[in-house]
Scaffold this motif. Structure first.
Motif, PDB file in Angstrom:
ATOM      1  N   GLY A  16       0.808  -1.211   0.000  1.00 60.75           N
ATOM      2  CA  GLY A  16       0.000   0.000   0.000  1.00 60.75           C
ATOM      3  C   GLY A  16       0.841   1.261   0.000  1.00 60.75           C
ATOM      4  N   ALA A  17       0.175   2.403  -0.243  1.00 59.52           N
ATOM      5  CA  ALA A  17       0.793   3.726  -0.171  1.00 59.52           C
ATOM      6  C   ALA A  17      -0.132   4.623   0.633  1.00 59.52           C
ATOM      7  CB  ALA A  17       1.021   4.292  -1.572  1.00 59.52           C
ATOM      8  N   TYR A  18       0.480   5.548   1.398  1.00 63.04           N
ATOM      9  CA  TYR A  18      -0.272   6.325   2.379  1.00 63.04           C
ATOM     10  C   TYR A  18       0.212   7.769   2.342  1.00 63.04           C
ATOM     11  CZ  TYR A  18      -0.927   1.481   3.581  1.00 63.04           C
ATOM     12  OH  TYR A  18      -1.201   0.133   3.494  1.00 63.04           O
ATOM     13  N   VAL A  19      -0.730   8.708   2.139  1.00 57.87           N
ATOM     14  CA  VAL A  19      -0.394  10.119   1.972  1.00 57.87           C
ATOM     15  C   VAL A  19      -1.116  10.920   3.050  1.00 57.87           C
ATOM     16  CG1 VAL A  19      -0.336  12.072   0.383  1.00 57.87           C
ATOM     17  CG2 VAL A  19      -0.207   9.735  -0.516  1.00 57.87           C
ATOM     18  N   ILE A  20      -0.347  11.688   3.813  1.00 59.84           N
ATOM     19  CA  ILE A  20      -0.893  12.487   4.913  1.00 59.84           C
ATOM     20  C   ILE A  20      -0.770  13.964   4.563  1.00 59.84           C
ATOM     21  CG2 ILE A  20      -0.577  13.155   7.337  1.00 59.84           C
ATOM     22  CD1 ILE A  20       0.447  10.270   7.807  1.00 59.84           C
ATOM     23  N   ASP A  50     -11.309  13.339   7.632  1.00 57.70           N
ATOM     24  CA  ASP A  50     -11.743  12.482   6.533  1.00 57.70           C
ATOM     25  C   ASP A  50     -10.571  11.702   5.942  1.00 57.70           C
ATOM     26  OD1 ASP A  50     -14.432  13.190   6.683  1.00 57.70           O
ATOM     27  OD2 ASP A  50     -14.125  14.965   5.442  1.00 57.70           O
ATOM     28  N   VAL A  51     -10.879  10.477   5.494  1.00 58.98           N
ATOM     29  CA  VAL A  51      -9.897   9.572   4.907  1.00 58.98           C
ATOM     30  C   VAL A  51     -10.460   9.065   3.575  1.00 58.98           C
ATOM     31  CG1 VAL A  51      -8.619   7.415   5.208  1.00 58.98           C
ATOM     32  CG2 VAL A  51      -9.137   8.853   7.215  1.00 58.98           C
ATOM     33  N   VAL A  52      -9.669   9.132   2.523  1.00 61.39           N
ATOM     34  CA  VAL A  52     -10.054   8.603   1.211  1.00 61.39           C
ATOM     35  C   VAL A  52      -9.292   7.307   0.985  1.00 61.39           C
ATOM     36  CG1 VAL A  52     -10.096   9.020  -1.275  1.00 61.39           C
ATOM     37  CG2 VAL A  52     -10.471  10.929   0.312  1.00 61.39           C
ATOM     38  N   GLN A  53     -10.023   6.235   0.634  1.00 62.43           N
ATOM     39  CA  GLN A  53      -9.399   4.936   0.399  1.00 62.43           C
ATOM     40  C   GLN A  53      -9.695   4.437  -1.016  1.00 62.43           C
ATOM     41  OE1 GLN A  53     -10.691   2.229   3.516  1.00 62.43           O
ATOM     42  NE2 GLN A  53      -9.135   2.998   4.934  1.00 62.43           N
ATOM     43  N   SER A  95      -7.905  12.901  -7.068  1.00 65.86           N
ATOM     44  CA  SER A  95      -8.511  14.210  -7.291  1.00 65.86           C
ATOM     45  C   SER A  95      -9.312  14.677  -6.076  1.00 65.86           C
ATOM     46  CB  SER A  95      -9.409  14.156  -8.525  1.00 65.86           C
ATOM     47  OG  SER A  95      -9.825  15.448  -8.901  1.00 65.86           O
ATOM     48  N   LEU A  96     -10.106  13.775  -5.494  1.00 67.39           N
ATOM     49  CA  LEU A  96     -10.859  14.132  -4.293  1.00 67.39           C
ATOM     50  C   LEU A  96      -9.932  14.582  -3.171  1.00 67.39           C
ATOM     51  CD1 LEU A  96     -13.496  11.234  -4.068  1.00 67.39           C
ATOM     52  CD2 LEU A  96     -13.984  13.651  -4.537  1.00 67.39           C
ATOM     53  N   PHE A  97      -8.818  13.865  -3.026  1.00 65.32           N
ATOM     54  CA  PHE A  97      -7.887  14.175  -1.946  1.00 65.32           C
ATOM     55  C   PHE A  97      -7.100  15.458  -2.220  1.00 65.32           C
ATOM     56  CE2 PHE A  97      -3.693  13.653   0.140  1.00 65.32           C
ATOM     57  CZ  PHE A  97      -4.119  13.549   1.460  1.00 65.32           C
ATOM     58  N   SER A  98      -6.661  15.637  -3.444  1.00 63.80           N
ATOM     59  CA  SER A  98      -5.780  16.757  -3.770  1.00 63.80           C
ATOM     60  C   SER A  98      -6.516  18.074  -3.952  1.00 63.80           C
ATOM     61  CB  SER A  98      -5.001  16.451  -5.058  1.00 63.80           C
ATOM     62  OG  SER A  98      -4.177  15.324  -4.900  1.00 63.80           O
ATOM     63  N   CYS A  99      -7.738  18.027  -4.438  1.00 61.44           N
ATOM     64  CA  CYS A  99      -8.472  19.244  -4.794  1.00 61.44           C
ATOM     65  C   CYS A  99      -9.838  19.280  -4.106  1.00 61.44           C
ATOM     66  CB  CYS A  99      -8.634  19.326  -6.304  1.00 61.44           C
ATOM     67  SG  CYS A  99      -7.075  19.415  -7.205  1.00 61.44           S
ATOM     68  N   GLY A 120     -11.676  24.402   2.988  1.00 56.52           N
ATOM     69  CA  GLY A 120     -11.954  24.113   4.387  1.00 56.52           C
ATOM     70  C   GLY A 120     -12.370  22.690   4.676  1.00 56.52           C
ATOM     71  N   ARG A 121     -12.381  21.807   3.646  1.00 54.77           N
ATOM     72  CA  ARG A 121     -12.825  20.425   3.853  1.00 54.77           C
ATOM     73  C   ARG A 121     -11.780  19.441   3.327  1.00 54.77           C
ATOM     74  NH1 ARG A 121     -15.654  20.335   7.790  1.00 54.77           N
ATOM     75  NH2 ARG A 121     -15.955  18.128   7.270  1.00 54.77           N
ATOM     76  N   ALA A 122     -10.518  19.729   3.547  1.00 55.24           N
ATOM     77  CA  ALA A 122      -9.450  18.893   3.005  1.00 55.24           C
ATOM     78  C   ALA A 122      -9.262  17.642   3.852  1.00 55.24           C
ATOM     79  CB  ALA A 122      -8.142  19.679   2.965  1.00 55.24           C
TER      80      ALA A 122
END
Length: 298
Positions: free
Chosen positions: A94-98, A106-109, A125-129, A133-135
């Protein structure tokens, strides 16, 4: 990878490197050394992330002891800490980005890259953009094909060790557990895809997406997401099991794990191939992010 661009936001090209070529990965089960290292890494990184952009230096050696790089990626919008396998030892851990700085719980999987085609792009895209205020704090992805865990494996086999959504012994599950312990009120959205041929059989209405929380009694988050998602994606978005009785994720390993945490929430989002293709539109994926990451209090 063909991630849609957003106004004022572009997904950093390095995200595509989270997913190595399928044939470059030889899957190995999670080791005790990996589990021990991540039991130090994830709590420490999640604790430090809100207040600093530099990786705690001692943690780089901890990651290396488990065969991982711990990198810092700086973009015009964010600074990310990235845990990914060494390129000379790709084994599907796996890979994990914080995200550092201000972020939500929130966590995107993305559990099935390579197989649920397009979920990698949507997840990045959901995670990066995300909406202002909802990152999300954390992006997690598998790095091996779900059906390439053993030589000659087929989808009909009884066990699939590389399938992180159904293997509770995988490092992906360990990180989910550690995040659930560390984040005050985690919400985990897990992206999936389905092919229409089997699911649509006998249906007059095209199924676009299935929203579930992995149970047969959907809670507040799943119910809140379903209606605006149908407005955004069009007819065919169903809440499990009220509107449809398939693709509910009731055997999902992360869904079952998170049920043990009273403040944790889990959302299993199944998308048809048509829906995933539609989410190549920046406006559509931006609207999806607004729906998924909206505060529950509203």
């Amino acid at each position: 990878m063909n991630v849609p661009e957003h106004p004022g936001c572009r997904v950093d090209a390095r995200f595509s490197g989270l997913w190595p070529r399928v044939n470059a990965v030889t899957f190995h089960p999670t080791t005790l050394e990996e589990r021990a290292a991540f039991s130090r890494l994830i709590p420490a990184l999640l604790t430090a992330a809100p207040g600093q952009k530099d990786v705690p230096p001692e943690l780089t050696n901890v990651a290396a002891s488990a065969g991982f790089f711990l990198e810092t990626w700086t973009t015009p919008r964010d600074t990310f800490w990235v845990l990914r396998e060494r390129t000379d030892n790709l084994h599907g851990a796996g890979a994990y980005v914080i995200r550092t700085g201000e972020a939500t719980d929130d966590v995107v999987q993305v559990p099935h890259p390579y197989f649920d085609i397009g979920t990698e792009d949507i997840g990045a895209s959901l995670f990066s953009c995300p909406p202002e205020g909802r990152a999300p704090r954390l992006l997690m992805t598998a790095t091996a094909h779900r059906y390439r865990g053993t030589p000659g494996e087929t989808p009909e086999d009884p066990e699939h060790p590389a399938d992180v959504a159904h293997n509770p012994e995988h490092l992906f599950q360990t990180v989910t557990d550690l995040a659930a312990r560390q984040l005050p009120a985690p919400r985990v959205v897990q992206l999936h895809g389905f092919g229409e041929s089997k699911v649509q059989k006998g249906r007059s209405e095209l199924l676009a997406a299935v929203v579930s929380d992995g149970t047969r009694k959907p809670g507040r988050w799943a119910r809140k997401v379903a209606a605006p998602l149908e407005e955004s994606l069009g007819p065919g978005v169903k809440l499990f099991p009220d509107g449809v009785r398939v693709l509910g994720g009731t055997q999902n390993a992360q869904a079952r794990l998170l049920q043990a945490y009273p403040l944790a929430r889990f959302l299993h989002l199944e998308m048809s191939s048509r829906t995933r293709k539609a989410l190549a539109s920046p406006a559509r994926v931006d609207r999806l992010a607004q729906i998924l990451f909206a505060p529950l209090e509203d």
